[in-house]
Design an enzyme around this catalytic site. Structure first.
Site, PDB file in Angstrom:
ATOM      1  N   HIS A   3      -4.352   0.258  -3.687  1.00 36.19           N
ATOM      2  CA  HIS A   3      -4.586  -1.135  -3.296  1.00 36.19           C
ATOM      3  C   HIS A   3      -4.936  -1.198  -1.816  1.00 36.19           C
ATOM      4  O   HIS A   3      -4.890  -0.193  -1.110  1.00 36.19           O
ATOM      5  CB  HIS A   3      -3.311  -1.967  -3.516  1.00 36.19           C
ATOM      6  CG  HIS A   3      -2.932  -2.193  -4.934  1.00 36.19           C
ATOM      7  ND1 HIS A   3      -3.042  -3.422  -5.554  1.00 36.19           N
ATOM      8  CD2 HIS A   3      -2.409  -1.358  -5.872  1.00 36.19           C
ATOM      9  CE1 HIS A   3      -2.614  -3.333  -6.795  1.00 36.19           C
ATOM     10  NE2 HIS A   3      -2.222  -2.087  -7.028  1.00 36.19           N
ATOM     11  N   HIS A   6      -7.598  -4.200  -8.031  1.00 35.50           N
ATOM     12  CA  HIS A   6      -8.050  -5.471  -7.456  1.00 35.50           C
ATOM     13  C   HIS A   6      -9.447  -5.230  -6.896  1.00 35.50           C
ATOM     14  O   HIS A   6      -9.630  -4.372  -6.026  1.00 35.50           O
ATOM     15  CB  HIS A   6      -7.072  -5.946  -6.374  1.00 35.50           C
ATOM     16  CG  HIS A   6      -5.745  -6.375  -6.952  1.00 35.50           C
ATOM     17  ND1 HIS A   6      -4.531  -6.104  -6.362  1.00 35.50           N
ATOM     18  CD2 HIS A   6      -5.475  -7.054  -8.098  1.00 35.50           C
ATOM     19  CE1 HIS A   6      -3.566  -6.613  -7.113  1.00 35.50           C
ATOM     20  NE2 HIS A   6      -4.105  -7.195  -8.166  1.00 35.50           N
ATOM     21  N   GLU A  35     -10.209  -4.790  -3.192  1.00 36.91           N
ATOM     22  CA  GLU A  35      -9.450  -3.801  -2.419  1.00 36.91           C
ATOM     23  C   GLU A  35     -10.110  -2.443  -2.673  1.00 36.91           C
ATOM     24  O   GLU A  35      -9.882  -1.800  -3.690  1.00 36.91           O
ATOM     25  CB  GLU A  35      -7.977  -3.829  -2.846  1.00 36.91           C
ATOM     26  CG  GLU A  35      -7.360  -5.209  -2.582  1.00 36.91           C
ATOM     27  CD  GLU A  35      -5.972  -5.403  -3.193  1.00 36.91           C
ATOM     28  OE1 GLU A  35      -5.362  -4.409  -3.634  1.00 36.91           O
ATOM     29  OE2 GLU A  35      -5.517  -6.558  -3.237  1.00 36.91           O
ATOM     30  N   GLU A  75      -0.766   1.181  -0.903  1.00 32.02           N
ATOM     31  CA  GLU A  75      -1.521   0.181  -0.133  1.00 32.02           C
ATOM     32  C   GLU A  75      -2.081   0.929   1.068  1.00 32.02           C
ATOM     33  O   GLU A  75      -1.327   1.373   1.930  1.00 32.02           O
ATOM     34  CB  GLU A  75      -0.598  -0.943   0.327  1.00 32.02           C
ATOM     35  CG  GLU A  75       0.103  -1.685  -0.796  1.00 32.02           C
ATOM     36  CD  GLU A  75      -0.713  -2.829  -1.369  1.00 32.02           C
ATOM     37  OE1 GLU A  75      -1.830  -3.080  -0.855  1.00 32.02           O
ATOM     38  OE2 GLU A  75      -0.248  -3.475  -2.323  1.00 32.02           O
TER      39      GLU A  75
HETATM   40 ZN   LIG Z   1      -3.880  -5.069  -4.718  1.00 36.70          ZN
END
Ligand SMILES: [Zn+2]
Length: 474
Positions: free
Chosen positions: A203, A96, A99, A293
């Site tokens: 992420h 992404h 990110e 994440e």
């Molecule tokens: Zn993401």
């Protein structure tokens, strides 16, 4: 350093001036704690490749929609080639575009690994036995449209054609009608071409280590439920390895509104999604893959970068080391050095199999314990063996090679395999004897002779005579 006499603006200073651009590298300050846009990522990778040409390999796996190269830097003692038996790791940042912490952490990891090679026993030992591939920015077009300080919006998340790349992969549980994007296709080809056995995808927007499955049999519109994969035990271990070595991820409540026990979560238990990268790489790469994440804010301000590196450094390293857990080996045609590609390697009653490479290699990352390992391929006998995976971690998984005997005359087994396409689960006596025969005879005992031997000759003495016969007549 001695200064030169300044009686003339001497050309003698020129060599020193030429060295100045390299000074940061000499001082070990390759990557400042500043954001790198795409062109700067490219520049950093090129500089590292120049400075550490012996242990790095810079290559592109394809181009983004807007034509940006998707650069990967591989780090290992022989970085340009896959060495037989050596595991390969895939770290992917910035899927992404907005990110960005993963991208920066991966650049710092590159610095840490290259600086450590030859200076740090763990890193040296690791890179001598492992190849690490780092793709800092999988979605460079999205990155270019993203904004520092934007914690929550989705500006820059998608690729240049407005596709979310983490919804763009073929899905295990439901049909994904999205057209596959160039960035996605590049990842798919890359994953098919290199036998990765461990992967992490970075992420931002939460603080959790997340593991397959990301989708469920009810699809992404269904409820959030724990979608257990066959390798759930080792996945929990890998996720915990990251969260517990991280500065605060293990606390579980780092970002307001979220709570993840121990800082880990099954993907679909958090929320199911269709077309995610981790499920695809796990299935089609025979590769254990987790999603990390690593920041509450998707694009934090630059002053937070140093803290993030401090928090993530040990996690990044400890996760890399896990690739040497479990078992690995090669599968050969019995009595030969000919590898068997496409054989399946199944652990106990786990409902999945990994496949051997063109060199007959396999890797199965496993937590400590005892496992029943079955290797099989249609047209060959299968072999099952019990293997103990120890708790201590070294720079090699337990090595278990297998030797499969071609089914020349065993019609019952042939029929069973041709109808089911599956392996048999019983230990094959032919394979066991065949393996011994290979040890005795070394190279040269042909398959059919091994079958012939086992079928017709039961005594070890007679077998040895036959092997001699094979060796001297074939
Ligand atoms: Zn993401």
């Amino acid at each position: 350093m001695m200064s030169q006499p300044r009686t003339t603006p001497s050309l003698l200073l020129l060599p020193l001036l030429l060295w100045l651009p390299w000074l940061p590298h000499i001082l070990g300050q390759n990557v400042p704690f500043e954001y790198h846009e795409y062109s700067q990522v490219t520049q950093v990778l090129r500089e590292f490749h120049q400075n550490y040409s012996d242990i790095t390999h810079l290559y592109s796996i394809g181009r983004s929609v807007q034509g940006r190269e998707l650069w990967v830097i591989a780090i290992s003692d022989n970085p340009t080639v896959h060495e037989v038996g050596e595991p390969e790791v895939q770290y992917v940042g910035n899927i992404h575009g907005n990110e960005v912490i993963g991208k920066e952490m991966l650049l710092h990891l590159l610095e840490y690994l290259t600086d450590g090679y030859g200076n740090n026993d763990t890193i040296s030992g690791y890179l001598n036995t492992t190849r690490v591939h780092i793709l800092p920015a999988m979605n460079p077009d999205g990155l270019q449209g993203s904004l520092e300080g934007d914690c929550y919006s989705s500006i820059g998340r998608e690729n240049a054609r407005s596709y979310d790349l983490n919804r763009n992969f073929p899905d295990k549980f439901e049909v994904n009608t999205q057209p596959i994007q160039p960035e996605t296709e590049a990842i798919m080809n890359w994953t098919r071409n290199i036998p990765f056995s461990l992967s992490a995808i970075f992420h931002g927007g939460a603080m959790v280590a997340n593991y397959p499955w990301d989708n469920t049999p009810y699809g992404q519109s269904g409820p959030s439920i724990y979608s257990r994969s066959p390798d759930d035990d080792i996945y929990r271990h890998l996720a915990l390895t990251y969260s517990q070595n991280h500065g605060n991820m293990h606390e579980g409540d780092v970002c307001s509104g979220d709570f993840f026990e121990d800082g880990i979560s099954n993907g679909a238990d958090w929320y199911p999604l269709r077309g995610g990268m981790q499920d695809w790489v796990y299935i089609h790469g025979d590769c254990l893959t987790i999603t990390l994440e690593v920041s509450c804010c998707k694009y934090p301000t630059q002053d937070k970068l140093r803290d993030h590196w401090v928090w993530n450094k040990n996690s990044l390293i400890e996760l890399l080391l896990q690739v040497h857990r479990g078992i690995k080996g090669q599968v050969f045609i019995n009595g030969t050095d000919t590898p068997v590609s496409g054989a399946t390697v199944t652990i106990g009653d786990r409902d999945n199999s990994f496949h051997t490479t063109s060199a007959g290699e396999f890797w199965r990352i496993l937590i400590p314990g005892q496992y029943s390992v079955t290797v099989s391929k249609a047209g060959y006998s299968s072999e099952t063996r019990t293997v103990t995976v120890p708790g201590n971690l070294t720079f090699s998984a337990v090595i278990e090679d297998f030797y499969l005997v071609e089914n020349g005359t065993n019609s019952a087994l042939n029929a069973s395999e041709s109808t089911t396409g599956e392996y048999t689960t019983e230990t094959s006596p032919t394979a066991t004897v065949g393996r011994e025969a290979r040890h005795l005879a070394g190279n040269g005992c042909r398959l059919q002779m091994a079958d012939y031997l086992v079928t017709l000759l039961n005594g070890a003495l007679i077998m040895l005579i036959c092997i001699n016969h094979v060796l001297y007549t074939d």
